[in-house]
Design a protein around this motif. Structure first.
Motif, short mmCIF file in Angstrom:
data_model
loop_
_atom_site.label_atom_id
_atom_site.label_comp_id
_atom_site.label_asym_id
_atom_site.label_seq_id
_atom_site.Cartn_x
_atom_site.Cartn_y
_atom_site.Cartn_z
N MET A 168 0.81 -1.21 0.00
CA MET A 168 0.00 0.00 0.00
C MET A 168 0.86 1.27 0.00
N TRP A 169 2.13 1.14 0.36
CA TRP A 169 3.01 2.30 0.44
C TRP A 169 3.88 2.46 -0.80
N ALA A 170 3.61 1.70 -1.85
CA ALA A 170 4.42 1.81 -3.07
C ALA A 170 4.35 3.21 -3.66
N GLY A 171 3.21 3.86 -3.50
CA GLY A 171 3.06 5.21 -4.03
C GLY A 171 4.00 6.21 -3.40
N MET A 172 4.47 5.93 -2.18
CA MET A 172 5.41 6.83 -1.53
C MET A 172 6.74 6.86 -2.29
N THR A 173 7.16 5.71 -2.80
CA THR A 173 8.38 5.64 -3.60
C THR A 173 8.23 6.45 -4.88
N THR A 212 0.30 -6.81 -5.94
CA THR A 212 0.33 -6.14 -7.23
C THR A 212 -0.86 -5.20 -7.39
N VAL A 213 -2.02 -5.67 -6.95
CA VAL A 213 -3.24 -4.84 -7.03
C VAL A 213 -3.04 -3.54 -6.26
N PHE A 214 -2.65 -3.64 -5.00
CA PHE A 214 -2.57 -2.45 -4.17
C PHE A 214 -1.30 -1.64 -4.44
N GLY A 215 -0.23 -2.31 -4.90
CA GLY A 215 0.97 -1.58 -5.28
C GLY A 215 0.73 -0.71 -6.49
N ALA A 216 0.06 -1.27 -7.50
CA ALA A 216 -0.24 -0.50 -8.72
C ALA A 216 -1.20 0.64 -8.42
N ASN A 223 -4.27 5.38 3.14
CA ASN A 223 -3.81 4.04 3.52
C ASN A 223 -4.23 3.69 4.94
N THR A 224 -4.09 4.65 5.86
CA THR A 224 -4.49 4.41 7.24
C THR A 224 -5.99 4.15 7.34
N PHE A 225 -6.75 4.86 6.54
CA PHE A 225 -8.20 4.69 6.54
C PHE A 225 -8.61 3.32 6.02
N VAL A 276 -6.09 -5.05 -14.24
CA VAL A 276 -6.79 -3.76 -14.31
C VAL A 276 -6.02 -2.69 -13.55
N ALA A 277 -5.51 -3.04 -12.37
CA ALA A 277 -4.78 -2.07 -11.54
C ALA A 277 -3.50 -1.62 -12.23
#
Length: 258
Positions: free
Chosen positions: A76-81, A153-157, A176-178, A242-243
């Motif tokens: 879930m934190w991939a977007g931070m990178t 993969t779903v949540f990383g994408a 993410n916390t929510f 899809v993600a």
């Protein structure tokens, strides 16, 4: 296609070097799953007496849940990178190169998938050392690891797409916390479906986190229901495709904005 795959692997190696050069990070990411595994495993060990768990050992039931939860929480934190690379200007510099735009996004996703697989295997081995039993054998463990990678993969994408859309750390942290706790507790992570209230049980049927758990637990059982495994696994695979497509489309939108 071969060029895209080669470029994706190059981007993946770049991400993996960060993981290899910071072994403390690998240890830290395993601390929380270990706490879940042994703390909750000891705290709720007698809950199996309620029935519906399919085993007499709560640890047997808990291991797939912890594997899948770990995949969710780490990816879930991939977007931070992605956000870091945007803010440092690294991503914009890559846009001046002929590298595939899909490779720029998917390198991060593949890296997270490999790290998730590693973490999943370690958690399974720790569970084995703690006394967990896996009647499904190596094949069952492989299905569990694959299910966790697909979920990651779903949540990383999606997290990558979110990072490019909001471009704010606080927004990613808040979202993410929510989502983390509702996704976890509206699943069979800790409790057998038969012991859950009706509305929670039906909600869990639409929760991708629960799909991965159901597939993994069924594959690890003494008598796997492969129709369930293939059904939940196929749903995860479709959602992952899809993600990834959505993250690539979002990246192209970001590219037009810079």
């Amino acid at each position: 296609m071969s060029t895209a795959v080669s470029q994706t692997w190059s981007m993946t190696q770049r991400q993996l070097m960060v993981f290899v050069r910071q072994p403390a990070y690998a240890i830290i990411t395993l601390i929380q799953p270990v706490i879940w595994l042994f703390l909750f495993g000891s705290l709720f060990r007698k809950v199996v007496e309620l029935g519906g768990f399919g085993t007499t050992s709560y640890l047997d039931y808990l291991v797939p849940g912890v594997v899948v939860m770990s995949a969710l929480s780490s990816n879930m934190w991939a977007g931070m990178t992605t956000l870091d690379e945007i803010q440092r200007g690294t991503l914009n510099r890559f846009l001046t190169t002929p590298v595939s735009r899909a490779a720029l996004m998917n390198g991060n996703v593949v890296n997270n998938g490999l790290v998730t697989a590693f973490q999943s295997v370690v958690i399974v081995l720790l569970g084995l050392l703690g006394g967990a039993d896996y009647p499904g054998g190596v094949a069952g463990v492989a299905v569990l690891v694959l299910a966790s990678v697909l979920l990651g993969t779903v949540f990383g994408a999606l997290s990558n797409a979110l990072g490019m859309l909001v471009r704010e750390r606080e927004s990613i942290i808040g979202i993410n916390t929510f989502l983390l706790l509702p996704l976890t507790f509206l699943s069979s992570a800790f409790m057998a479906p038969s012991q859950m209230s009706s509305w929670m049980r039906h909600t869990a049927d639409f929760n991708p986190l629960n799909w991965a758990m159901v597939a993994g637990r069924s594959a690890l059982s003494a008598d796997p229901d492969w129709s369930v495994v293939l059904g939940r696994g196929g749903a995860l695979l479709g959602l992952a495709v899809v993600a990834v497509w959505l993250s690539i489309r979002t990246f192209r939108s970001y590219q037009r904005s810079v």
